[in-house]
Design a protein around this motif. Structure first.
Motif, PDB file in Angstrom:
ATOM      1  N   SER A 130       0.835  -1.207   0.000  1.00  0.00           N
ATOM      2  CA  SER A 130       0.000   0.000   0.000  1.00  0.00           C
ATOM      3  C   SER A 130       0.868   1.255   0.000  1.00  0.00           C
ATOM      4  N   TYR A 150      -3.899  -2.032  -3.784  1.00  0.00           N
ATOM      5  CA  TYR A 150      -4.634  -1.153  -2.868  1.00  0.00           C
ATOM      6  C   TYR A 150      -5.176   0.055  -3.619  1.00  0.00           C
ATOM      7  N   GLU A 151      -6.283   0.577  -3.097  1.00  0.00           N
ATOM      8  CA  GLU A 151      -6.835   1.813  -3.656  1.00  0.00           C
ATOM      9  C   GLU A 151      -5.980   3.002  -3.204  1.00  0.00           C
ATOM     10  N   SER A 280      -2.779 -10.528   1.171  1.00  0.00           N
ATOM     11  CA  SER A 280      -3.600 -10.940   0.021  1.00  0.00           C
ATOM     12  C   SER A 280      -4.126 -12.360   0.222  1.00  0.00           C
ATOM     13  N   CYS A 283      -7.032 -12.333   2.699  1.00  0.00           N
ATOM     14  CA  CYS A 283      -8.239 -11.794   2.057  1.00  0.00           C
ATOM     15  C   CYS A 283      -8.923 -12.863   1.210  1.00  0.00           C
ATOM     16  N   LEU A 309      -6.403  -2.690   6.404  1.00  0.00           N
ATOM     17  CA  LEU A 309      -7.383  -3.688   6.840  1.00  0.00           C
ATOM     18  C   LEU A 309      -8.061  -3.276   8.147  1.00  0.00           C
ATOM     19  N   LYS A 312     -11.062  -1.081   8.048  1.00  0.00           N
ATOM     20  CA  LYS A 312     -12.310  -1.697   7.567  1.00  0.00           C
ATOM     21  C   LYS A 312     -12.753  -2.844   8.482  1.00  0.00           C
ATOM     22  N   ALA A 314     -11.255  -5.424   9.249  1.00  0.00           N
ATOM     23  CA  ALA A 314     -10.952  -6.680   8.561  1.00  0.00           C
ATOM     24  C   ALA A 314      -9.734  -7.380   9.166  1.00  0.00           C
ATOM     25  N   ASN A 347     -15.281  -9.605   6.808  1.00  0.00           N
ATOM     26  CA  ASN A 347     -14.782  -8.302   6.347  1.00  0.00           C
ATOM     27  C   ASN A 347     -13.495  -8.423   5.532  1.00  0.00           C
ATOM     28  N   LYS A 350     -14.188  -9.547   1.992  1.00  0.00           N
ATOM     29  CA  LYS A 350     -14.721  -8.492   1.114  1.00  0.00           C
ATOM     30  C   LYS A 350     -13.602  -7.734   0.398  1.00  0.00           C
ATOM     31  N   MET A 351     -12.389  -7.767   0.967  1.00  0.00           N
ATOM     32  CA  MET A 351     -11.268  -7.026   0.393  1.00  0.00           C
ATOM     33  C   MET A 351     -10.487  -7.844  -0.644  1.00  0.00           C
TER      34      MET A 351
END
Length: 373
Positions: A130, A150-151, A280, A283, A309, A312, A314, A347, A350-351
């Motif tokens: 990230s 990552y966003e 990863s 997730c 994470l 969120k 997560a 959660n 979801k990622m």
């Protein structure tokens, strides 16, 4: 060159976090184009020089290393190695004649992708973290595509080049067909008991090992099972310490776990460093995890990975400094709370960004073929 040919260079490495994605991308290219010729370029003396041939691919080594930030006088030899690596990279590229190049981060990808770009070969870079690595940031201007996990990576890279693909992971983890109870029995565990997997990477993590050693009595009294990967470097010393006290039947210490798919499946909760590849994996398999970011990485990127994470809900996080006091308490409390485990697992799932390797491979093939028509 025949238009039907496909020749790809994949460069980078240094750690498993760079090497696993690189091999996954190569495997995905071969699955789509079995005729593809793939050559890896790594750094001499680094782990890719063993791991890549073990995966069935040819690799060439460059005499490159990183800058010494503590002793600047030593960097004259580093500059010399970079110059030699650039010349050798140019020779390798001329002989292999790649149609596309992939960089996964790490020392070797710098000179390799720089030379490819200068020679008109389209380049794709894959950033696992990230927080972007130095080599990838330097290569971004010359890359045609930048695949990220990552966003918000526009902070580091040109937005028009970005593709949110996720990180390719070890396929063996996704191929495990065992149920949780079957995996537990295969590892010699009791399926009726809660299980924590503590893993600090293949080399181990000193702080995480110290955290376990300090709380052996607490673990014994808890009746929770623990699979503990100590890492090869620490295993002999830990074996001696465990031998000096009564055996704990619910604690299984090992230097290395060869089949992580089975270990993950058996575990109700994982305690791990916060490397990008590991995250990863959690997730994709939807595994509740407590992350202990390593403080010994560039730009503290593991903390940034973990926080992506935590924000969120997560994953949970314990700092390396806090771990000896807090980690085992938190792990035992969390694994006993089925509702909390279910929330964290849902959660983190979801990622997940599935099919990362295939998506990246398709992009590489498209770049290579469109550039050579």
């Amino acid at each position: 060159m025949k238009t039907s040919e496909l020749r790809v260079i994949i460069s980078g490495g240094g750690t498993g976090g760079h090497i696993f994605p690189a091999i996954s991308i190569a495997n995905a290219i071969k699955a789509l184009r079995p005729d593809a010729q793939i050559l890896f370029v790594g750094a001499d003396g680094r782990m890719e020089m063993q791991r890549v041939p073990a995966a069935g691919y040819e690799i060439k080594g460059l005499p490159i290393c990183g800058f010494d930030r503590k002793n600047l006088l030593r960097n004259f030899s580093v500059l010399l190695k970079i110059w030699k690596s650039q010349r050798l990279a140019k020779k390798i590229i001329r002989e292999f004649r790649p149609m596309a190049a992939v960089g996964v981060g790490g020392y070797a990808s710098g000179p390799t992708l720089n030379k490819c770009a200068d020679m008109g070969i389209p380049c794709l870079i894959q950033e696992q973290n990230s927080y972007a690595g130095v080599t990838n940031k330097l290569l971004a201007k010359k890359a045609r595509k930048i695949c990220v996990a990552y966003e918000g990576m526009e902070r580091f890279f040109p937005a028009d080049k970005l593709m949110l693909t996720g990180n390719p992971v070890r396929q063996s983890l996704l191929d495990t067909k065992l149920s949780r109870d079957e995996a537990a029995r295969q590892l010699g565990l009791d399926p009726t008991k809660k299980t924590i997997l503590i893993v600090g990477g293949s080399l181990g993590a000193r702080t995480m090992n110290e955290s376990v050693l300090r709380h052996l009595d607490q673990l014994e009294q808890s009746d929770v099972q623990v699979i503990w990967q100590t890492g090869k470097y620490y295993f002999d010393d830990i074996k001696k310490k465990l031998a000096s006290r009564p055996a704990i039947s619910t604690l299984k210490a090992t230097d290395f776990i060869s089949d992580m798919g089975v270990a993950y499946r058996a575990a109700d909760l994982v305690v791990s460093r916060a490397g990008a590849s590991s995250i990863s994996e959690f997730c994709l398999i939807g595994k509740p995890v407590i992350l202990v970011p390593s403080p010994n990485v560039a730009e503290d990127h593991q903390t940034k990975n973990a926080m992506a994470l935590v924000k969120k809900d997560a994953a949970l996080m314990v700092t390396d400094a806090e771990a000896p006091e807090r980690l085992i308490d938190l792990a035992l409390t969390t694994v006993a709370d089925s509702e909390r485990l279910a929330t964290l697992g849902a959660n983190v799932k979801k990622m997940a960004l599935p099919d990362s390797a295939k998506i990246i491979a398709q992009e590489v093939i498209e770049m290579a073929t469109s550039n050579n028509q």
